[in-house]
Scaffold this motif. Structure first.
Motif, mmCIF file in Angstrom:
data_model
loop_
_atom_site.group_PDB
_atom_site.id
_atom_site.type_symbol
_atom_site.label_atom_id
_atom_site.label_comp_id
_atom_site.label_asym_id
_atom_site.label_seq_id
_atom_site.Cartn_x
_atom_site.Cartn_y
_atom_site.Cartn_z
ATOM 1 N N ALA A 164 11.348 38.476 88.302
ATOM 2 C CA ALA A 164 11.923 39.821 88.251
ATOM 3 C C ALA A 164 13.096 39.855 89.537
ATOM 4 C CB ALA A 164 10.693 40.779 88.432
ATOM 5 N N LYS A 165 12.780 39.047 90.693
ATOM 6 C CA LYS A 165 13.592 39.266 91.545
ATOM 7 C C LYS A 165 15.119 39.119 91.339
ATOM 8 C CE LYS A 165 10.110 39.019 95.443
ATOM 9 N NZ LYS A 165 9.636 38.104 96.389
ATOM 10 N N LYS A 166 15.333 38.397 90.367
ATOM 11 C CA LYS A 166 16.512 37.921 89.943
ATOM 12 C C LYS A 166 17.194 38.981 88.868
ATOM 13 C CE LYS A 166 15.309 33.067 91.255
ATOM 14 N NZ LYS A 166 15.289 31.645 90.476
ATOM 15 N N ASP A 167 16.732 39.811 88.590
ATOM 16 C CA ASP A 167 17.515 40.664 87.506
ATOM 17 C C ASP A 167 18.337 41.765 87.927
ATOM 18 O OD1 ASP A 167 16.041 42.854 88.778
ATOM 19 O OD2 ASP A 167 14.647 43.239 86.934
ATOM 20 N N GLY A 168 18.723 41.806 89.177
ATOM 21 C CA GLY A 168 19.710 42.411 89.582
ATOM 22 C C GLY A 168 19.536 43.752 90.096
ATOM 23 N N TYR A 169 18.151 44.124 90.183
ATOM 24 C CA TYR A 169 17.662 45.415 90.497
ATOM 25 C C TYR A 169 17.866 45.702 92.119
ATOM 26 C CZ TYR A 169 14.346 49.254 91.603
ATOM 27 O OH TYR A 169 13.914 50.576 91.979
ATOM 28 N N VAL A 170 17.516 44.678 92.756
ATOM 29 C CA VAL A 170 17.640 44.867 94.237
ATOM 30 C C VAL A 170 19.241 45.331 94.725
ATOM 31 C CG1 VAL A 170 17.564 43.626 96.596
ATOM 32 C CG2 VAL A 170 15.615 43.448 94.720
ATOM 33 N N GLU A 171 20.098 44.490 93.938
ATOM 34 C CA GLU A 171 21.397 44.384 94.235
ATOM 35 C C GLU A 171 22.151 45.809 93.980
ATOM 36 O OE1 GLU A 171 20.295 40.307 94.006
ATOM 37 O OE2 GLU A 171 19.987 41.975 92.854
ATOM 38 N N ASN A 203 23.397 49.227 83.895
ATOM 39 C CA ASN A 203 23.656 48.354 82.907
ATOM 40 C C ASN A 203 24.043 46.808 83.762
ATOM 41 O OD1 ASN A 203 26.092 48.721 84.526
ATOM 42 N ND2 ASN A 203 27.483 48.788 82.893
ATOM 43 N N LYS A 204 23.775 46.934 84.874
ATOM 44 C CA LYS A 204 23.947 45.379 85.781
ATOM 45 C C LYS A 204 22.491 44.850 85.769
ATOM 46 C CE LYS A 204 28.232 46.553 88.398
ATOM 47 N NZ LYS A 204 28.346 47.949 87.491
ATOM 48 N N ILE A 205 21.411 45.548 85.321
ATOM 49 C CA ILE A 205 20.205 44.886 85.121
ATOM 50 C C ILE A 205 20.071 44.115 84.088
ATOM 51 C CG2 ILE A 205 17.675 45.537 84.969
ATOM 52 C CD1 ILE A 205 18.815 46.652 87.485
ATOM 53 N N ALA A 213 23.969 44.190 78.119
ATOM 54 C CA ALA A 213 23.908 45.548 78.266
ATOM 55 C C ALA A 213 24.613 46.322 77.189
ATOM 56 C CB ALA A 213 24.103 46.048 79.367
ATOM 57 N N SER A 214 25.846 45.652 76.736
ATOM 58 C CA SER A 214 26.650 46.209 75.659
ATOM 59 C C SER A 214 26.239 45.741 74.374
ATOM 60 C CB SER A 214 28.004 45.911 76.107
ATOM 61 O OG SER A 214 28.196 44.575 76.151
ATOM 62 N N HIS A 215 25.194 44.944 74.217
ATOM 63 C CA HIS A 215 24.852 44.157 72.813
ATOM 64 C C HIS A 215 24.711 45.346 71.692
ATOM 65 C CE1 HIS A 215 22.004 40.963 70.865
ATOM 66 N NE2 HIS A 215 23.015 41.588 69.936
ATOM 67 N N PHE A 216 24.223 46.516 71.956
ATOM 68 C CA PHE A 216 24.033 47.405 71.049
ATOM 69 C C PHE A 216 24.780 48.817 71.531
ATOM 70 C CE2 PHE A 216 20.427 44.559 70.290
ATOM 71 C CZ PHE A 216 20.646 44.403 68.918
ATOM 72 N N LYS A 217 26.097 49.036 70.731
ATOM 73 C CA LYS A 217 26.848 50.061 71.127
ATOM 74 C C LYS A 217 26.551 51.261 70.209
ATOM 75 C CE LYS A 217 30.427 47.560 73.951
ATOM 76 N NZ LYS A 217 31.882 47.606 74.158
ATOM 77 N N PRO A 218 26.318 52.431 70.658
ATOM 78 C CA PRO A 218 26.075 53.516 69.685
ATOM 79 C C PRO A 218 27.516 53.725 69.019
ATOM 80 C CG PRO A 218 26.469 54.469 71.816
ATOM 81 C CD PRO A 218 26.208 52.996 72.020
ATOM 82 N N GLN A 219 27.500 54.294 67.861
ATOM 83 C CA GLN A 219 28.712 54.843 67.030
ATOM 84 C C GLN A 219 29.475 55.921 67.885
ATOM 85 O OE1 GLN A 219 28.339 55.705 62.899
ATOM 86 N NE2 GLN A 219 26.500 54.422 62.759
ATOM 87 N N LEU A 220 30.695 56.286 67.792
ATOM 88 C CA LEU A 220 31.271 57.284 68.543
ATOM 89 C C LEU A 220 30.801 58.811 68.189
ATOM 90 C CD1 LEU A 220 34.925 55.980 68.245
ATOM 91 C CD2 LEU A 220 33.492 55.769 70.172
ATOM 92 N N CYS A 319 21.259 52.101 76.568
ATOM 93 C CA CYS A 319 21.609 53.454 76.703
ATOM 94 C C CYS A 319 22.526 53.782 77.939
ATOM 95 C CB CYS A 319 20.315 54.299 76.520
ATOM 96 S SG CYS A 319 20.619 56.148 76.486
ATOM 97 N N TRP A 320 22.008 53.296 79.012
ATOM 98 C CA TRP A 320 22.724 53.621 80.201
ATOM 99 C C TRP A 320 23.928 53.030 80.195
ATOM 100 C CZ3 TRP A 320 18.820 56.719 80.145
ATOM 101 C CH2 TRP A 320 18.754 57.449 81.246
ATOM 102 N N ASP A 321 24.267 51.950 79.768
ATOM 103 C CA ASP A 321 25.552 51.179 79.549
ATOM 104 C C ASP A 321 26.691 52.189 78.775
ATOM 105 O OD1 ASP A 321 27.198 48.892 79.930
ATOM 106 O OD2 ASP A 321 27.408 49.218 77.561
ATOM 107 N N ALA A 322 25.956 52.764 77.781
ATOM 108 C CA ALA A 322 26.834 53.910 77.115
ATOM 109 C C ALA A 322 26.850 55.012 77.687
ATOM 110 C CB ALA A 322 26.160 53.771 75.578
ATOM 111 N N LYS A 323 25.945 55.416 78.337
ATOM 112 C CA LYS A 323 25.898 56.910 79.013
ATOM 113 C C LYS A 323 27.045 56.982 80.044
ATOM 114 C CE LYS A 323 21.357 58.952 78.883
ATOM 115 N NZ LYS A 323 21.754 60.307 78.392
ATOM 116 N N PHE A 324 27.173 55.902 80.992
ATOM 117 C CA PHE A 324 28.242 55.872 81.920
ATOM 118 C C PHE A 324 29.599 55.296 81.215
ATOM 119 C CE2 PHE A 324 24.312 56.318 84.259
ATOM 120 C CZ PHE A 324 24.538 57.377 85.213
ATOM 121 N N ALA A 325 29.703 54.570 80.127
ATOM 122 C CA ALA A 325 31.031 54.330 79.777
ATOM 123 C C ALA A 325 31.478 55.692 79.071
ATOM 124 C CB ALA A 325 30.533 53.336 78.434
#
Length: 449
Positions: A164-171, A203-205, A213-220, A319-325
């Motif tokens: 878990a410590k290597k998943d990017g959360y702390v960073e 999306n950096k997690i 994080a961008s594996h599943f992008k919603p339609q426009l 979802c958060w990847d898309a939200k901030f994109a």
């Protein structure tokens, strides 16, 4: 009910030989049967008090349940480790087969070991663990077996924590805040607290099962437009009209699925807050209810939790990847700017961009996994919100509940329809991905989990 064979002989033989020390294996089994439900409830209680955001809560639910699954799996030959299936998870430490271990205890200790390092109130988790161990001793588990079981649970828990410590959360804790844009179509902080955007770098997690994080992008979504003849304006008018003419049923639905972890209220010069379950906590509650209703054994319960929590966690990352994109404007801002400056939503608008709807994404993802497990016609009663004074709601399926989630965000005035409908499609794709990628059984004899 299944028995843990490696321990069965060790507990029965002393009785057969007339030793004074006795152990109640049926009592242990009965006690252990519901413990994952109990410990997920403990975790929810702490998450509420610690006021974690929904994305962070999804992470907190995931790792302890994975630890519980992995520490229990050695007792069930039909199940296999997920170490090669979660991103970055190396081989799980194996138990010493020369020692007597009661794996349900190892499972809970692994859960507790991981859980208390992901929350703020570690003392509360330690208190729950102390109560748990005291009950085991009261039932009569042999001290050597208890110590061996605790040791293995700690070992598995430590392994999961290192992962878990290597998943990017702390960073991500040290990264900059989201920068507010002046463009008219972009998200702006909303009343009453005008909070900065929550988790702009989620999306950096590291995803749990998705490739990225961008594996599943919603339609426009519908293109932003402030003109009264545009499609976007019509979506805004739908939200505006529903809120202006809200009936009791729609209001109840909006409140039932609000799941805002920290709502502020102001009376005069005093502001106070109410803490509630997060969206992932609501679906953990639904999952626990289904596990209890179907009387799943502990291993199958652990299996169900890891599948659902993977869908929730990857759902938030996606979802958060898309939200901030997209960084889309909220109905609150759009309607007050272009339609009615005195309009207010029913629900307090969450502090992050609008598209897609996070609750719609993760609800569809969780519902897809639960449907795969329990079937498409699984009727259930959701009593999650009794704790805050709301009545139960009845559903004919998990998908029906997930659909109502999307509607609730429109009724509450915090989302446009496209964010809910397209978010649900995104979540369903994530749920199907989890089901197809996470293989918990060594032999695939059935189509279900």
């Amino acid at each position: 009910m299944r028995r843990i064979k490696i321990l069965f002989l060790s507990l029965v033989i002393p009785i057969l030989f007339g030793c004074e020390e006795k152990h109640d294996l049926p009592g242990l089994d009965k006690f252990s049967q519901s413990q994952l439900i109990v410990w997920n409830r403990h975790l929810s209680e702490i998450i509420i008090k610690d006021i974690f955001s929904p994305p962070v809560a999804s992470r907190i639910y995931s790792y302890p349940n994975i630890a519980a699954y992995e520490a229990l799996a050695p007792a069930y030959p039909a199940y296999k480790s997920l170490s090669s299936q979660y991103n970055g998870l190396s081989e799980i430490p194996q138990p010493d087969t020369t020692k007597e271990i009661y794996y349900p205890v190892s499972s809970i200790i692994a859960f507790s070991t991981v859980g208390k390092k992901l929350i703020l109130d570690e003392l509360k988790m330690e208190e729950y663990e102390a109560e748990y161990l005291a009950e085991l001793k009261r039932i009569g588990i042999r001290e050597e077996v208890l110590n061996n079981s605790i040791a293995y649970g700690r070992e598995v828990g430590g392994h999961i924590l290192a992962w878990a410590k290597k998943d990017g959360y702390v960073e991500t804790r040290a990264l900059t805040r989201h920068v507010i844009s002046a463009k008219p179509n972009t998200w702006q902080p909303t009343a009453p607290d005008y909070m900065p955007a929550v988790e702009p770098h989620w999306n950096k997690i590291r995803p749990f099962v998705m490739d990225s994080a961008s594996h599943f992008k919603p339609q426009l979504a519908t293109a932003f437009d402030s003109s009264a003849t545009s499609g976007f304006y019509k979506e805004a008018m739908e939200v505006y009209s529903i809120v202006k003419n809200i009936d009791k049923e729609k209001l109840l639905i909006a409140r039932f699925w609000d799941d805002n972890p920290n709502i502020s209220y102001t009376k005069g010069h005093v502001t106070y807050f109410q803490q509630k379950l997060t969206p992932p906590g609501h679906w953990i509650s639904i999952t626990s209810s289904a596990i209890r209703k179907n009387k799943l054994d502990m291993m199958e319960a652990a299996e169900t939790y890891v599948m659902v929590t993977a869908a929730l966690a990857d759902g938030f990352i996606s979802c958060w990847d898309a939200k901030f994109a997209y960084n889309s404007i909220r109905p609150d801002t759009y309607i007050e700017r272009y339609i009615d400056p005195d309009w207010d939503p029913i629900l307090q608008t969450p502090p992050f961009p609008e598209f897609p709807s996070g609750h719609s994404v993760i609800s569809a993802a969780a519902a897809t996994v639960l449907t795969h497990k329990f079937g498409d016609s699984y009727a259930f009663i959701d009593s999650t919100q009794l704790a805050i004074g709301l009545p139960v709601r009845k559903f004919n399926s998990f998908n029906e509940a997930a659909f109502e989630v999307g509607e609730s965000r429109i009724y509450g005035g915090i989302h446009f329809r496209a964010a809910c409908d397209l978010g649900a499609e995104q979540g369903k794709a994530i749920g199907n991905h989890i089901v197809s990628k996470l293989r918990t059984r060594k032999a695939e004899q059935t189509a279900k989990l």
